[in-house]
Design a protein around this motif. Structure first.
Motif, mmCIF file in Angstrom:
data_model
loop_
_atom_site.group_PDB
_atom_site.id
_atom_site.type_symbol
_atom_site.label_atom_id
_atom_site.label_comp_id
_atom_site.label_asym_id
_atom_site.label_seq_id
_atom_site.Cartn_x
_atom_site.Cartn_y
_atom_site.Cartn_z
ATOM 1 N N GLN A 199 0.829 -1.202 0.000
ATOM 2 C CA GLN A 199 0.000 0.000 0.000
ATOM 3 C C GLN A 199 0.869 1.260 0.000
ATOM 4 O O GLN A 199 0.599 2.220 -0.716
ATOM 5 C CB GLN A 199 -0.925 -0.003 1.228
ATOM 6 N N ARG A 200 1.928 1.242 0.811
ATOM 7 C CA ARG A 200 2.834 2.394 0.878
ATOM 8 C C ARG A 200 3.506 2.630 -0.476
ATOM 9 O O ARG A 200 3.707 3.773 -0.896
ATOM 10 C CB ARG A 200 3.890 2.174 1.958
ATOM 11 N N ASP A 201 3.874 1.530 -1.134
ATOM 12 C CA ASP A 201 4.507 1.677 -2.445
ATOM 13 C C ASP A 201 3.497 2.179 -3.475
ATOM 14 O O ASP A 201 3.836 2.969 -4.354
ATOM 15 C CB ASP A 201 5.096 0.339 -2.889
ATOM 16 N N TYR A 202 2.252 1.736 -3.347
ATOM 17 C CA TYR A 202 1.200 2.125 -4.294
ATOM 18 C C TYR A 202 0.990 3.641 -4.274
ATOM 19 O O TYR A 202 0.979 4.298 -5.310
ATOM 20 C CB TYR A 202 -0.099 1.394 -3.934
ATOM 21 N N PHE A 203 0.795 4.214 -3.032
ATOM 22 C CA PHE A 203 0.431 5.636 -2.998
ATOM 23 C C PHE A 203 1.622 6.565 -2.785
ATOM 24 O O PHE A 203 1.512 7.766 -2.993
ATOM 25 C CB PHE A 203 -0.645 5.920 -1.932
ATOM 26 N N GLY A 204 2.775 5.997 -2.384
ATOM 27 C CA GLY A 204 3.895 6.893 -2.087
ATOM 28 C C GLY A 204 5.228 6.466 -2.653
ATOM 29 O O GLY A 204 6.248 7.077 -2.328
ATOM 30 N N HIS B 63 7.147 4.082 -1.877
ATOM 31 C CA HIS B 63 8.069 3.851 -0.765
ATOM 32 C C HIS B 63 8.922 2.596 -0.948
ATOM 33 O O HIS B 63 9.761 2.304 -0.102
ATOM 34 C CB HIS B 63 7.286 3.773 0.552
ATOM 35 N N THR B 64 8.686 1.843 -2.000
ATOM 36 C CA THR B 64 9.426 0.624 -2.372
ATOM 37 C C THR B 64 9.184 -0.521 -1.400
ATOM 38 O O THR B 64 8.574 -0.351 -0.344
ATOM 39 C CB THR B 64 10.947 0.878 -2.514
ATOM 40 N N TYR B 65 9.694 -1.688 -1.769
ATOM 41 C CA TYR B 65 9.545 -2.889 -0.949
ATOM 42 C C TYR B 65 10.667 -3.852 -1.315
ATOM 43 O O TYR B 65 11.352 -3.692 -2.320
ATOM 44 C CB TYR B 65 8.178 -3.550 -1.190
ATOM 45 N N GLN B 66 10.840 -4.873 -0.468
ATOM 46 C CA GLN B 66 11.793 -5.947 -0.749
ATOM 47 C C GLN B 66 11.005 -7.219 -1.058
ATOM 48 O O GLN B 66 9.901 -7.425 -0.534
ATOM 49 C CB GLN B 66 12.715 -6.178 0.451
ATOM 50 N N ARG B 67 11.604 -8.097 -1.881
ATOM 51 C CA ARG B 67 10.905 -9.322 -2.277
ATOM 52 C C ARG B 67 11.324 -10.493 -1.395
ATOM 53 O O ARG B 67 12.475 -10.583 -0.941
ATOM 54 C CB ARG B 67 11.207 -9.659 -3.740
ATOM 55 N N VAL B 68 10.376 -11.392 -1.182
ATOM 56 C CA VAL B 68 10.640 -12.614 -0.423
ATOM 57 C C VAL B 68 11.734 -13.420 -1.119
ATOM 58 O O VAL B 68 11.688 -13.632 -2.335
ATOM 59 C CB VAL B 68 9.360 -13.466 -0.296
ATOM 60 N N GLY B 69 12.716 -13.858 -0.349
ATOM 61 C CA GLY B 69 13.775 -14.721 -0.877
ATOM 62 C C GLY B 69 14.883 -14.009 -1.624
ATOM 63 O O GLY B 69 15.812 -14.660 -2.118
ATOM 64 N N ASP B 70 14.821 -12.696 -1.717
ATOM 65 C CA ASP B 70 15.855 -11.924 -2.417
ATOM 66 C C ASP B 70 16.937 -11.545 -1.407
ATOM 67 O O ASP B 70 16.744 -10.663 -0.574
ATOM 68 C CB ASP B 70 15.243 -10.674 -3.045
ATOM 69 N N SER B 71 18.077 -12.208 -1.477
ATOM 70 C CA SER B 71 19.153 -11.982 -0.515
ATOM 71 C C SER B 71 19.950 -10.714 -0.815
ATOM 72 O O SER B 71 20.793 -10.305 -0.013
ATOM 73 C CB SER B 71 20.104 -13.187 -0.495
ATOM 74 N N SER B 72 19.709 -10.087 -1.952
ATOM 75 C CA SER B 72 20.472 -8.890 -2.314
ATOM 76 C C SER B 72 20.080 -7.681 -1.469
ATOM 77 O O SER B 72 20.844 -6.724 -1.345
ATOM 78 C CB SER B 72 20.256 -8.556 -3.791
ATOM 79 N N GLY B 73 18.857 -7.718 -0.886
ATOM 80 C CA GLY B 73 18.383 -6.586 -0.098
ATOM 81 C C GLY B 73 17.922 -5.413 -0.944
ATOM 82 O O GLY B 73 17.710 -4.307 -0.435
ATOM 83 N N GLU B 74 17.756 -5.638 -2.255
ATOM 84 C CA GLU B 74 17.369 -4.570 -3.166
ATOM 85 C C GLU B 74 15.930 -4.118 -2.891
ATOM 86 O O GLU B 74 15.052 -4.932 -2.601
ATOM 87 C CB GLU B 74 17.479 -5.058 -4.612
#
Length: 463
Positions: free
Chosen positions: A439-444, A446-457
Motif C-alpha cells: 500500500q505504501r509503495d502504491y500511494f507513495g 516507498h518501495t519494498y523488498q521481495r521474499v527470498g531476495d538476498s540482495s536486499g534490493e
C-alpha cells in the motif's frame, strides 16, 4: 564546621532523603526557598522537628547554604522536574566553583538532563542525573538509586548514595552507576512505565473479580494466595488497600475511579515511539489512565450504550496464570526498550545490574525481579529464557481464555488483552505487513523488498 553534602528542596522526597542522610551520620546542609506568607523558615522548622537533624544546618539563603558546604561541593536537588530545575541551577551557578557537583534526584526528562550536563560542563561544573524510586517511605528507609553522568564524578558521591540506598538480598546497596548522559533518568522513566503496567494489571484482575461478584475481602484473599509465587511490593499494598475500611465500609469503594499521572508514563510512551520499539503495554496502561480521567464522558456514553451482564467464567487459577503471563511480557518489553536506548546512545547499561538494584527499595521490586537478575546475565531477550518459556507455554491458554472472556463480557482489560496480542505478533513467522508495504509503495512509491531476495534490493511497482 562545613557540611559534607547539601540538599535543596524540602518537599516530601527531599525531607525523607535529608533524614536518611542524617541518620547515616553525614553532616548535611538543607535549603528551602523563602516565599513570604507561603514558605517561611521551612528548613529551620524541619530541622527542629527531628532529632537526627540536630547537627544539620538549615538555610533559606542560597548563598549562605552554598558557603556552608565543603569543597568540591556536592548538592542534591529535590525540586519539581522541568523549568524549576533550570531556575534553581541558574541561581546556583552564581555561587558554585569548578568541579562542584549537582545531583538532580527528581523525575527529570533524560534529554533535559543530558542538556544540563553539557551546559554546566561548559562552566566547569558537574551535573549528575539520578533516578530515585521508592516514594516517601523508600526515600527515608532506603530507595533504589540510579545515578548517571561522568563516571569519575560518581566516585565522589558514591558513598553518600550507597549509604542511603536500600539493600538487596545479599546486603549490597540498591545503587549502581548506570551510564553516561541522562541514562539514570531514562531507566527511572522506564521503571515508571513498567510500574504503570503492573498497577494496571492488578486493577484489571480486581475488575474481573468484582464483575464476578467477589467482595473486597475475598479479592484480597485471592491476591494473598498469589504472594507465595508472585510476591511484589505492589501486590502487597493492593491487598492492604482492599482491606482498608472507613467505618463499616471499604475505603476503596469510596474512591472516584479517575487515575492521575505525573508525566513519566507519557514520556516513556513517546520514547517507545522514538526508538521504534514494540513496547505496547506501557502505552496501553497510560491510555487506560487517560480514559479513566474522562469520567463525565464515560457516564454519558454509559447512558447511551448498555453493558451486558458478565456471564462468562474466569477461574482464579486462570486469572493468576494470566497475571503471570502479562507480567513476563511487561518486563520483557521494558528491558528490551532500555537495551535499545543503551545501544543507540552508547550508554552500556548492565541490565542484570539494573534488575538487581530494582529488587529493593523501589515500587516495582518483586520476587520476579530477583529472578531477572540471573536471567538477564544470559540474554537481554527474556523470551529466550528456558524458565520463562516454560511458564509462557503453561499460562498461554489461560491468558487467551481470559482475554476472550473480557472482550465478550465487556470488561475493559487493555493490558491483559494486549499482553497476549503482543505475544501472538512477536511469535508470528509472518505478519500482514507485506500488504501495508505494498500500500505504501502504491500511494507513495516507498518501495519494498521481495521474499527470498538476498540482495536486499528495494523495488517499486507501477500498480
Amino acid at each position: 564546621m562545613s557540611s559534607e553534602i547539601g540538599l535543596i528542596g524540602l518537599g516530601v522526597m527531599g525531607k525523607s532523603l535529608s533524614r536518611n542522610l542524617a541518620q547515616k551520620g553525614f553532616k548535611i546542609s538543607i535549603f528551602n526557598r523563602h516565599v513570604a506568607g507561603k514558605e517561611e523558615d521551612v528548613a529551620v522548622k524541619f530541622q527542629r522537628e527531628y532529632q537526627e537533624l540536630k547537627e544539620a544546618q538549615p538555610f533559606d539563603n542560597l548563598g549562605e547554604f552554598v558557603k556552608s558546604l565543603e569543597t568540591p561541593r556536592k548538592i542534591i536537588l529535590m525540586v519539581n522536574a522541568g523549568p524549576t530545575v533550570d531556575l534553581v541551577l541558574n541561581d546556583l551557578q552564581e555561587f558554585l566553583e569548578p568541579q562542584d557537583i549537582v545531583i538532580d534526584g527528581g523525575n527529570s526528562h533524560y534529554q533535559e538532563t543530558s542538556r544540563r550536563m553539557s551546559e554546566l560542563e561548559a562552566h566547569g561544573l558537574i551535573f549528575m542525573g539520578t533516578g530515585v524510586s521508592g516514594g516517601e517511605e523508600g526515600a527515608l528507609k532506603g530507595p533504589s538509586i540510579m545515578p548517571s553522568g561522568q563516571k569519575d564524578a560518581y566516585s565522589k558521591i558514591q558513598k553518600y548514595l550507597e549509604a542511603i540506598a536500600a539493600r538487596d538480598a545479599d546486603g549490597k546497596p540498591c545503587c549502581t552507576y548506570i551510564g553516561k548522559e541522562g541514562s539514570g533518568h531514562f531507566v527511572k522513566m522506564i521503571h515508571n512505565g513498567i510500574e504503570y503496567v503492573e498497577m494496571q494489571l492488578l486493577a484489571e484482575c480486581y475488575a474481573i473479580l468484582k464483575r464476578q461478584g467477589t467482595s473486597n475481602e475475598n479479592i484480597a484473599q485471592v491476591f494473598e494466595s498469589w504472594r507465595q509465587d508472585l510476591d511484589s511490593y505492589l501486590l502487597q499494598i493492593t491487598i492492604d488497600i482492599l482491606r482498608k475500611k472507613e467505618g463499616n465500609d471499604y475505603l476503596l469503594d469510596k474512591i472516584l475511579d479517575k487515575a492521575g499521572n505525573k508525566g513519566t508514563g507519557n514520556w516513556a510512551t513517546v520514547s517507545i515511539a522514538n526508538y521504534g520499539q514494540p513496547a505496547t503495554l506501557i502505552p496501553a496502561a497510560l491510555f487506560a489512565r487517560y480514559l479513566s480521567f474522562f469520567k463525565e464522558l464515560r457516564l454519558e456514553t454509559a447512558e447511551t450504550f448498555s453493558t451486558k451482564k458478565f456471564s462468562g467464567e474466569i477461574t482464579k487459577d486462570q486469572l493468576k496464570d494470566s497475571y503471570q503471563f502479562a507480567r513476563i511480557m511487561n518486563h520483557h518489553q521494558g528491558f528490551a526498550l532500555i537495551h535499545r536506548a543503551s545501544e543507540q546512545h552508547g550508554w552500556d547499561i548492565d541490565l542484570s545490574e539494573l534488575a538487581r538494584i530494582w529488587t529493593g527499595g523501589c515500587i516495582i521490586k518483586s520476587d520476579f525481579m530477583k529472578e531477572l537478575v540471573e536471567y538477564l546475565k544470559a540474554d537481554v531477550n527474556l523470551l529466550t529464557n528456558e524458565n520463562l518459556i516454560e511458564i509462557i507455554n503453561a499460562t498461554h491458554n489461560a491468558i487467551q481464555s481470559v482475554a476472550a472472556a473480557c472482550i465478550q463480557g465487556e470488561i475493559h482489560a487493555p493490558c491483559l488483552i494486549e499482553s497476549v496480542n503482543y505475544f501472538h505478533g512477536q511469535k508470528a513467522a509472518t505478519l500482514p505487513a507485506n500488504l501495508i508495504q505494498a500500500q505504501r509503495d502504491y500511494f507513495g512509491a516507498h518501495t519494498y523488498q521481495r521474499v527470498g531476495d538476498s540482495s536486499g534490493e528495494f523495488l517499486h511497482t507501477e500498480w
